[in-house]
Write a protein that holds these residues in place. Structure first.
Motif, PDB file in Angstrom:
ATOM      1  N   GLY A 161       0.756  -1.257  -0.035  1.00  8.97           N
ATOM      2  CA  GLY A 161      -0.120   0.040  -0.024  1.00  8.97           C
ATOM      3  C   GLY A 161       0.872   1.099  -0.081  1.00  8.97           C
ATOM      4  N   GLN A 162       0.208   2.289  -0.235  1.00 10.34           N
ATOM      5  CA  GLN A 162       1.035   3.608  -0.397  1.00 10.34           C
ATOM      6  C   GLN A 162       1.618   3.954   0.839  1.00 10.34           C
ATOM      7  N   THR A 163       1.160   3.734   2.267  1.00 12.47           N
ATOM      8  CA  THR A 163       1.736   4.183   3.156  1.00 12.47           C
ATOM      9  C   THR A 163       2.872   3.393   3.566  1.00 12.47           C
ATOM     10  N   VAL A 164       2.795   2.215   3.209  1.00 13.83           N
ATOM     11  CA  VAL A 164       4.016   1.158   3.522  1.00 13.83           C
ATOM     12  C   VAL A 164       5.008   1.910   2.638  1.00 13.83           C
ATOM     13  N   ARG A 165       4.756   1.873   1.255  1.00 15.74           N
ATOM     14  CA  ARG A 165       5.741   2.410   0.276  1.00 15.74           C
ATOM     15  C   ARG A 165       6.428   3.758   0.998  1.00 15.74           C
ATOM     16  N   GLN A 166       5.449   4.669   1.536  1.00 16.90           N
ATOM     17  CA  GLN A 166       6.103   5.832   1.902  1.00 16.90           C
ATOM     18  C   GLN A 166       7.233   5.808   2.992  1.00 16.90           C
ATOM     19  N   GLU A 167       6.656   4.815   4.069  1.00 12.67           N
ATOM     20  CA  GLU A 167       7.599   4.479   5.252  1.00 12.67           C
ATOM     21  C   GLU A 167       8.904   3.859   4.875  1.00 12.67           C
ATOM     22  N   LEU A 168       8.836   2.839   3.889  1.00 20.94           N
ATOM     23  CA  LEU A 168      10.029   2.114   3.799  1.00 20.94           C
ATOM     24  C   LEU A 168      11.079   2.488   2.762  1.00 20.94           C
ATOM     25  N   PHE A 169      10.424   3.139   1.507  1.00 19.65           N
ATOM     26  CA  PHE A 169      11.059   3.498   0.336  1.00 19.65           C
ATOM     27  C   PHE A 169      11.115   5.149   0.227  1.00 19.65           C
ATOM     28  N   GLY A 170      10.201   5.755   0.865  1.00 21.06           N
ATOM     29  CA  GLY A 170      10.434   7.308   0.489  1.00 21.06           C
ATOM     30  C   GLY A 170       9.868   7.489  -0.934  1.00 21.06           C
ATOM     31  N   ARG A 171      10.987   8.199  -1.599  1.00 19.95           N
ATOM     32  CA  ARG A 171      10.703   8.371  -2.875  1.00 19.95           C
ATOM     33  C   ARG A 171      11.137   7.385  -3.969  1.00 19.95           C
ATOM     34  N   ALA A 172      11.924   6.379  -3.390  1.00 21.49           N
ATOM     35  CA  ALA A 172      12.624   5.507  -4.257  1.00 21.49           C
ATOM     36  C   ALA A 172      11.441   4.510  -4.689  1.00 21.49           C
ATOM     37  N   ASP A 173      12.015   3.999  -5.969  1.00 19.26           N
ATOM     38  CA  ASP A 173      11.087   2.707  -6.551  1.00 19.26           C
ATOM     39  C   ASP A 173      11.222   1.525  -6.004  1.00 19.26           C
ATOM     40  N   PRO A 174       9.887   1.181  -5.458  1.00 23.12           N
ATOM     41  CA  PRO A 174       9.777  -0.083  -4.623  1.00 23.12           C
ATOM     42  C   PRO A 174       9.825  -1.405  -5.310  1.00 23.12           C
ATOM     43  N   LEU A 175       9.563  -1.491  -6.785  1.00 28.03           N
ATOM     44  CA  LEU A 175       9.333  -2.466  -7.368  1.00 28.03           C
ATOM     45  C   LEU A 175      10.602  -3.323  -7.782  1.00 28.03           C
ATOM     46  N   GLY A 176      10.646  -4.569  -7.433  1.00 23.90           N
ATOM     47  CA  GLY A 176      11.661  -5.531  -7.444  1.00 23.90           C
ATOM     48  C   GLY A 176      12.413  -5.550  -6.520  1.00 23.90           C
ATOM     49  N   ALA A 177      12.187  -4.566  -5.135  1.00 26.88           N
ATOM     50  CA  ALA A 177      13.228  -4.550  -4.242  1.00 26.88           C
ATOM     51  C   ALA A 177      12.417  -5.745  -2.993  1.00 26.88           C
ATOM     52  N   ARG A 178      13.237  -6.243  -2.122  1.00 29.92           N
ATOM     53  CA  ARG A 178      12.880  -7.257  -1.166  1.00 29.92           C
ATOM     54  C   ARG A 178      12.756  -6.645   0.064  1.00 29.92           C
ATOM     55  N   ILE A 179      11.472  -6.948   0.656  1.00 34.30           N
ATOM     56  CA  ILE A 179      11.438  -6.277   2.047  1.00 34.30           C
ATOM     57  C   ILE A 179      11.386  -7.654   3.129  1.00 34.30           C
ATOM     58  N   ARG A 180      11.509  -7.428   4.157  1.00 38.13           N
ATOM     59  CA  ARG A 180      11.575  -8.580   5.183  1.00 38.13           C
ATOM     60  C   ARG A 180      10.426  -8.265   6.033  1.00 38.13           C
ATOM     61  N   LEU A 181       9.733  -9.472   6.121  1.00 37.12           N
ATOM     62  CA  LEU A 181       8.426  -9.791   7.024  1.00 37.12           C
ATOM     63  C   LEU A 181       8.622 -10.838   7.905  1.00 37.12           C
ATOM     64  N   LYS A 182       8.798 -10.354   9.221  1.00 36.89           N
ATOM     65  CA  LYS A 182       9.347 -11.381  10.191  1.00 36.89           C
ATOM     66  C   LYS A 182      10.658 -12.199   9.474  1.00 36.89           C
ATOM     67  N   ASN A 183      10.792 -13.424   9.267  1.00 32.62           N
ATOM     68  CA  ASN A 183      11.736 -13.942   8.515  1.00 32.62           C
ATOM     69  C   ASN A 183      11.925 -14.328   7.152  1.00 32.62           C
ATOM     70  N   VAL A 184      10.584 -13.604   6.777  1.00 32.98           N
ATOM     71  CA  VAL A 184      10.341 -13.950   5.122  1.00 32.98           C
ATOM     72  C   VAL A 184      10.863 -12.841   4.129  1.00 32.98           C
ATOM     73  N   SER A 185      11.710 -13.100   3.296  1.00 31.51           N
ATOM     74  CA  SER A 185      12.037 -11.986   2.543  1.00 31.51           C
ATOM     75  C   SER A 185      11.306 -11.984   1.337  1.00 31.51           C
ATOM     76  N   CYS A 186      10.679 -11.063   0.943  1.00 30.39           N
ATOM     77  CA  CYS A 186       9.237 -11.039   0.030  1.00 30.39           C
ATOM     78  C   CYS A 186       9.739  -9.940  -0.877  1.00 30.39           C
ATOM     79  N   GLU A 187       9.418 -10.190  -2.160  1.00 29.24           N
ATOM     80  CA  GLU A 187       9.877  -9.373  -3.351  1.00 29.24           C
ATOM     81  C   GLU A 187       8.518  -8.518  -3.524  1.00 29.24           C
ATOM     82  N   VAL A 188       8.582  -7.288  -3.700  1.00 28.31           N
ATOM     83  CA  VAL A 188       7.423  -6.198  -4.035  1.00 28.31           C
ATOM     84  C   VAL A 188       7.304  -6.283  -5.500  1.00 28.31           C
ATOM     85  N   ILE A 189       6.182  -6.734  -6.087  1.00 29.75           N
ATOM     86  CA  ILE A 189       5.915  -6.876  -7.366  1.00 29.75           C
ATOM     87  C   ILE A 189       4.979  -5.889  -7.823  1.00 29.75           C
ATOM     88  N   GLY A 190       4.267  -5.190  -6.806  1.00 29.20           N
ATOM     89  CA  GLY A 190       3.003  -4.126  -7.530  1.00 29.20           C
ATOM     90  C   GLY A 190       2.708  -3.077  -6.239  1.00 29.20           C
TER      91      GLY A 190
END
Lengths: 400, 240
Positions: A153-182
């Protein structure tokens, strides 16, 4: 004669303009409060209604247990087979989306953010009428295998990425590494006060296996096709689920299917009760206002004893004197009512501007307040007026 | 038009009128078997010391009070048997009042004060205005119609009160010490006015007064003492 009486009443009221105003202040505040409360309450209700129906009136929720609160422990969650059964056996559905959610901290680089992870399918986006501003939704293979990919969501993008492009980045949720696809489009606050953009959506299997550790489905979103009767869908789903959950005819449902209309009702019921309560409090102040009018009318009768004596001596009948004072009390309280209505509507207008609530004018309540203030005048003016009418003219003329 | 000429049916007739206040041993007899007949067109002065019963008599004559015993016939009608509202109608149509303290409505113009009895008669505005202006002219108050009582002298206020009493063209004007609050010069003017109304318009006037000089304007003087009529006759002999 009635015009004379009205003119006389106006004269008497204007002769003591300040006292008259103070006298009716109780009625002004009472009527003003009733009008303001009800108008603001109606506006709030209208706002909640419009926001909830913006979610889509075709939307139905299926969840275990009864009531609006947390799930009861003895009612089992649904399974993926329930979802499949609904999809196969219920007609007229646009989307059926199993939903699980878990709280998790999302971490990217040095940034972390506490958010809600929703495990579901692409059907969820259809049901919620939610589109992506960038990227893509889940692929069939990703859903089947529970791959660690996510939409944010937009809030998560804002908090984690600021103005950077999140697509293709990997965020970590607990111990799961997860690719942002949309990236989800912004939805803003829900009428429940939640930030709908503060979310991460993953394939349901990924959440079940990697974050929660079971395969239960605590809720299912259903979206009916346009023109399909949601009540019928609701009945069908209820029957199906009773059968699947082996509920005998004597037993109550251990799950619930709620549609938007019901949720609107639940939400507005609260504001309605509140409006009613505030209205009742305001009505009490009207009563107090009425007593104020009675008080001042009694004072006025005493003050004008001589005048009453003169009127009686020159041939006024009892009912003419009664009418004079009654009309005076009614005119007085109607003045109060009118000022109160103007004040109440003004306050409501101000509040609607400040709270962002629509201004819903209800003519019925204005008429009611007007009628009520007239009734206050008659009710509380009668006793003093009768006292005036029954004065002994000889005594009254002697009164200093 | 002295009371010497008796008429078959007097305008006002008290027959053995007794008025008592209180009960039992505390009973006070304000009037004690009073007989009095007043014909239309008379000008009668009622005199007597305080507590002699003259005010009580005036209240009964004005239909504000009713006899405890005896009969009061106004235009042949037994007033004692009428309801409060019926007596109000009698006052409205046949009786005008003039009081010692003027009793005008404060903060109300002379014109409106005079119009007041006509309002209760339900007269339309135009007629009311015309009659009130006429009555005010009759008492010599042209040009002061829009003054309020506080802007008028005592004599002028009493004139407004007299205009109010005669505006309905009543059969009788009851004046309760009309000059009691006025100086001698003003008192004489008021008495001249009352005498003129009696003479010119034939209005019956019954007036209570303390002052011999004012009573002398009347054709007949009735003296009360201890609830009874002590003497009743034309001005000269009563003055003795």
């Amino acid at each position: 004669m009635i015009w004379e009486t009205l003119r006389l009443a106006l004269q008497a009221i204007l002769r003591n303009a300040l006292r008259s105003f103070l006298t009716v202040l109780g009625v002004v505040i009472g009527v003003g409060a009733v009008i303001a409360m009800v108008t603001i309450g109606n506006g709030t209700t209208a706002k909640v209604e419009s926001e909830i129906s913006a979610l889509g009136t075709n939307l139905l929720f299926l969840r275990p247990g009864q009531g609006f609160g947390p799930t009861r422990s003895d009612a089992p969650d649904f399974t993926s087979r329930d979802v499949a059964a609904i999809q196969e056996q219920i007609g007229g559905l646009l989307a059926v989306a199993p939903v699980v959610s878990a709280a998790a901290t999302a971490i990217y680089g040095n940034e972390n953010w506490n958010t809600t992870v929703t495990g579901t399918t692409n059907a969820f986006l259809v049901a919620r009428d939610w589109t992506l501003t960038e990227g893509r939704s889940f692929l069939e293979g990703e859903l089947r295998s529970g791959k660690a990919v996510c939409l944010i969501g937009q809030t998560v993008r804002q908090e984690l990425f600021g103005r950077a492009d999140p697509l293709g980045a990997r965020i970590r949720l607990k111990n799961v590494s997860c690719e942002v696809i949309g990236l989800l489009e912004a939805k803003g606050q829900s009428s429940f006060g939640q930030d709908q953009d503060d979310t991460v959506i993953m394939p349901i299997r990924a959440v079940q296996r990697r974050l929660i550790g079971d395969t239960d489905i605590p809720s299912i979103y259903l979206s009916a096709q346009d023109g399909v009767d949601t009540a019928k869908v609701k009945r069908d789903v209820t029957l199906l689920m009773r059968e699947r959950r082996h509920i005998s005819a004597r037993e109550d449902d251990d799950f619930q299917v709620r549609d938007m209309a019901e949720i609107v009702q639940t939400m507005t019921a609260t504001t309605t009760v509140l409006t009613g309560l505030l209205g009742a409090v305001a009505a009490v102040s009207l009563l107090v206002g009425g007593i104020g009018i009675m008080n001042i009318m009694l004072v006025s009768v005493t003050e004008r004893t001589r005048e009453i004596g003169i009127r009686l001596a020159i041939g006024a009948q009892e009912r003419q004197v009664l009418l004079q004072f009654l009309v005076e009390a009614v005119v007085l309280s109607l003045f109060g009512g009118l000022i109160g209505i103007a004040l109440g509507l003004g306050l409501a207008g101000l509040a609607s501007g400040l709270l962002g609530v629509p201004f819903v004018l209800e003519p019925g309540i204005v008429a009611l307040a007007f009628a009520f203030s007239a009734a206050v005048g008659v009710g509380f003016g009668f006793f003093p007026a009768r006292r005036a009418a029954r004065l002994d003219p000889i005594e009254a003329l002697r009164h200093e | 038009m002295a009371g010497a000429a008796p008429q078959p049916s007097p305008l006002i007739e008290l027959r053995q009128v007794t008025r008592t206040y209180g009960r039992g041993s505390a009973e006070v007899r304000a009037l004690d078997g009073v007989d009095l007949a007043i014909a239309a067109g008379e000008f009668v002065a009622i005199m007597g010391p305080s507590g002699s019963g003259k005010s009580t008599a005036m209240n009964i004559l004005g239909c504000l009070d009713t006899p405890s015993r005896g009969a009061y016939l106004f235009k042949g009608v037994e007033v004692g048997s009428l309801t409060r509202d019926q007596r109000a109608l009698l006052r409205r149509h046949f009786i005008g009042f003039v009081f010692q303290g003027f009793n005008l409505l404060a903060r109300t113009s002379a014109l409106e004060n005079v119009e007041l009895p006509l309002i209760y008669r339900g007269a339309p505005l135009g007629e009311r205005r015309a009659l009130a202006l006429e009555a005010l002219a009759k008492v010599g108050l042209q040009g002061r119609e829009l003054h309020q009582p506080s802007e008028l002298s005592g004599g002028q206020q009493q004139r407004v009160a007299i205009a109010r009493a005669i505006v309905t063209r009543p059969d009788v004007v009851l004046a309760d010490e009309p000059t009691g609050n006025l100086d001698t010069a003003r008192s004489r003017e008021i008495m001249e006015l009352l005498a003129e109304l009696n003479r010119r318009d034939g209005i019956t006037i019954v007036m209570v007064t303390h002052e011999q000089e004012m009573a002398a304007y009347a054709g007949r003087i009735v003296r009360f003492l201890d609830g009874r009529i002590e003497s009743d006759g034309p001005e000269k002999e009563a003055a003795q």
